[in-house]
Design a protein around this motif. Structure first.
Motif, PDB file in Angstrom:
ATOM      1  N   THR A 158      43.761  30.682  38.827  1.00  0.00           N
ATOM      2  CA  THR A 158      44.564  30.177  39.945  1.00  0.00           C
ATOM      3  C   THR A 158      44.151  28.756  40.309  1.00  0.00           C
ATOM      4  O   THR A 158      45.004  27.887  40.536  1.00  0.00           O
TER       5      THR A 158
ATOM      6  N   GLU B 161      40.647  35.602  37.723  1.00  0.00           N
ATOM      7  CA  GLU B 161      41.883  35.273  38.452  1.00  0.00           C
ATOM      8  C   GLU B 161      41.677  34.045  39.342  1.00  0.00           C
ATOM      9  O   GLU B 161      42.544  33.180  39.435  1.00  0.00           O
TER      10      GLU B 161
ATOM     11  N   GLU C 298      37.185  40.611  37.091  1.00  0.00           N
ATOM     12  CA  GLU C 298      38.618  40.293  37.008  1.00  0.00           C
ATOM     13  C   GLU C 298      39.029  39.334  38.118  1.00  0.00           C
ATOM     14  O   GLU C 298      39.817  38.412  37.887  1.00  0.00           O
TER      15      GLU C 298
END
Length: 79
Positions: free
Chosen positions: A18, A14, A10
């Motif tokens: 980002t 992310e 995860e």
């Protein structure tokens, strides 16, 4: 890749999301870049374990890291 090898899938997603959001563009040829990164871990994907353990970031054993690397490579090939 290291996030994936640590089992932090995860966090890896992310990180990518980002990065793409900040740069305003998608990473082109992501699978190719992932395969290039995977080569750095060969032939011993567990070689980073001592450093990761020193940072207190990993509890995995070498065989688990090897399994994660194989999964990472398989996912990169599917991209």
């Amino acid at each position: 890749m290291e996030l994936r090898l640590l089992g932090l899938d995860e966090a890896a997603e992310e990180f990518l999301w980002t990065y793409e959001a900040i740069t305003g563009r998608r990473v082109e040829n992501l699978g190719l870049w992932e395969l290039a990164a995977a080569v750095r871990s060969m032939p011993d994907p567990a070689s980073g374990l001592p450093e990761w353990r020193a940072l207190g970031t990993v509890e995995a054993e070498g065989d688990v890291v090897g399994q994660r690397l194989r999964r990472f490579i398989a996912e990169a090939l599917r991209r």
